[in-house]
Structure formats: structure tokens, C-alpha cells
Scaffold this active site. Structure first.
Site, PDB file in Angstrom:
ATOM      1  N   LYS A 142      45.992   7.379   1.791  1.00 21.31           N
ATOM      2  CA  LYS A 142      46.107   5.961   2.141  1.00 21.31           C
ATOM      3  C   LYS A 142      45.650   5.122   0.962  1.00 21.31           C
ATOM      4  CE  LYS A 142      45.473   4.258   6.781  1.00 21.31           C
ATOM      5  NZ  LYS A 142      44.432   3.928   7.745  1.00 21.31           N
TER       6      LYS A 142
HETATM    7  C1  E4P Z   1      45.200   2.504  10.595  1.00 20.44           C
HETATM    8  O1  E4P Z   1      45.897   2.957   9.715  1.00 20.44           O
HETATM    9  C2  E4P Z   1      44.373   1.309  10.411  1.00 20.44           C
HETATM   10  O2  E4P Z   1      43.380   1.521   9.467  1.00 20.44           O
HETATM   11  C3  E4P Z   1      43.782   0.913  11.746  1.00 20.44           C
HETATM   12  O3  E4P Z   1      44.822   0.921  12.710  1.00 20.44           O
HETATM   13  C4  E4P Z   1      43.090  -0.450  11.721  1.00 20.44           C
HETATM   14  O4  E4P Z   1      42.777  -0.812  13.029  1.00 20.44           O
HETATM   15  P1  E4P Z   1      41.770  -2.015  13.380  1.00 20.44           P
HETATM   16  O5  E4P Z   1      42.423  -3.288  12.946  1.00 20.44           O
HETATM   17  O6  E4P Z   1      41.614  -1.926  14.863  1.00 20.44           O
HETATM   18  O7  E4P Z   1      40.504  -1.739  12.635  1.00 20.44           O
END
Ligand code: E4P
EC number: 2.2.1.2
Length: 218
Positions: free
Chosen positions: A83
């Protein structure tokens, strides 16, 4: 539409995986910190359970740091996807990594322009954040719809992961929008199969059947 679990909690991951419904997992620094365990150990454990991509996020800010870290992370398991945050340094890193065959998931995407650049850079996945956009009065769903249209017009193979999912309606909405994947918090996934009318209906069936059986015995 594929379903990913947006969690590093092993119990949550196993529960969904045992149903045969889990296509992958996404993590981020917050999600890893929440579990309070060693990062590498947790990611490797998840990768061994799940037969699908597992996103692990870099913590470096500069391109060189991200690329070095990404190369290391990709050695943790065959199904690791790295990521990378949606920044100028991140786009440069995605370009380099995609040429090396390292799969990337560009995260923190809040506009269609950002998603377009990520796809052009060679990202395997882009993650538009629905909930966080909704929180500021914008529309996360509209962003997913725009990305779907752009990727279809130009034939980008980059898959769209709807992230920052907050409720079941988000999942239904992105499915209708043709999103490739929804990454859903572990605690929210059971809500997709639960319904009070299902429970109520089942209780009625059980009661009626028990009464019927009693009558048959008389
Ligand atoms: C996933 O890839 C993201 O990091 C995650 O869905 C973020 O979610 P949040 O906005 O609830 O922290």
C-alpha cells in the site's frame, strides 16, 4: 464483487475466511497498531490464512524509502500487496514498483484525478475512501462511480477497492456502481448477512413446527 476484510484481527479474518467468502485483506498503520502485535508476524499470519491479496502499508514518506520498504514487504509472502499513499513521492514509487512486478494499492484516494494518476502510474489497486469523504459532506459513492467510468473508458486494469466503508448501504451502493472490491471492517461483515426479519421469521418457523409436531403425536 470481491470482499476484503479491512482488519488485522485474526479471529475476524478466520471467521469470514471459514465461510469461504474472503477474497483478501487490507491493513494500514492504524489497523496494525490496534492489534498491538509485531507487524511482520501479524502480516505473515494473515497471508498464511488468506488465499488472496493482503495489503501492507509503507510508513516511509520519500520515494526511495517507500521503494526500499516495498521490496522488503513483498518478500514477507507471495500474496503481499504494498500500500502506497497517494502523494507525489508515492506516485513515483508506484511507477518504479510496477515495473519490478511488485503489486501496489494506492491508498488515501479522495478525488477522481488522484485515482486516474494512480492508474497511469501502474497501480494494481486504488482505494477511494468513502466514509471519510461522506464525513466532510462530499460523496464517496460519486467518487467510485467516476473512477469506474474513467477506468472503463480508457481500459485501465487497475481494480477499485472501496475503502473506509461504514455501513451495509455503502457495500450495496458500490456493488451497484460496479466497484471491483469492497474492503469492509471485520465487525461490519456479519451485518451483511444478519437481518431482524430473518431472525423473526426463523423463530416463527421453529414455533409453528414445534406445535405441528406436538399435534402429530396426539
Ligand atoms: C483501507 O484500505 C483503508 O485504510 C481503511 O478502509 C480506512 O478506513 P477508515 O476511514 O475507517 O479508517
Amino acid at each position: 464483487m470481491k470482499i476484503f476484510a479491512d482488519t488485522a484481527n485474526i479471529d475476524e479474518i478466520k471467521r469470514i475466511n471459514d465461510l469461504g467468502l474472503l477474497d483478501g485483506v487490507t491493513t494500514n498503520p492504524t489497523i496494525i497498531a490496534r492489534e498491538g502485535k509485531d507487524w511482520e508476524t501479524v502480516e505473515k499470519e494473515i497471508c498464511a490464512i488468506v488465499d488472496g491479496p493482503v495489503s501492507a502499508e509503507v510508513t516511509a514518506d520519500d520515494t526511495d524509502g517507500m521503494v526500499t520498504q516495498a521490496r522488503e514487504l513483498s518478500k514477507w509472502a507471495d500474496n503481499i500487496v504494498v500500500k502506497i499513499p497517494m502523494t507525489e513521492a508515492g506516485l513515483k514509487a508506484v511507477n518504479i514498483l510496477s515495473k519490478e512486478g511488485i503489486k501496489t494499492n494506492v491508498t488515501l484516494v479522495f478525488s477522481a484525478a488522484q485515482g486516474l494518476l494512480a492508474a497511469k502510474a501502474g497501480a494494481t489497486y486504488v482505494s477511494p475512501f468513502l466514509g471519510r469523504l461522506d464525513d466532510i459532506g462530499a460523496s464517496g459513492l460519486e467518487l467510485v462511480e467516476k473512477l469506474r467510468q474513467i477506468f472503463d473508458i480508457y481500459g485501465y486494469q487497475t481494480e477499485i477497492i472501496a475503502a473506509s466503508i461504514r455501513h451495509c448501504q455503502h457495500v450495496e451502493q458500490v456493488a451497484l456502481a460496479g466497484c471491483d472490491i469492497a474492503t469492509i471492517p471485520g465487525h461490519l461483515i456479519p451485518k451483511l448477512w444478519e437481518h431482524p426479519l430473518t431472525d423473526k421469521g426463523l423463530a416463527t418457523f421453529k414455533k409453528d413446527w414445534a406445535e405441528f409436531e406436538q399435534l402429530q403425536k396426539k
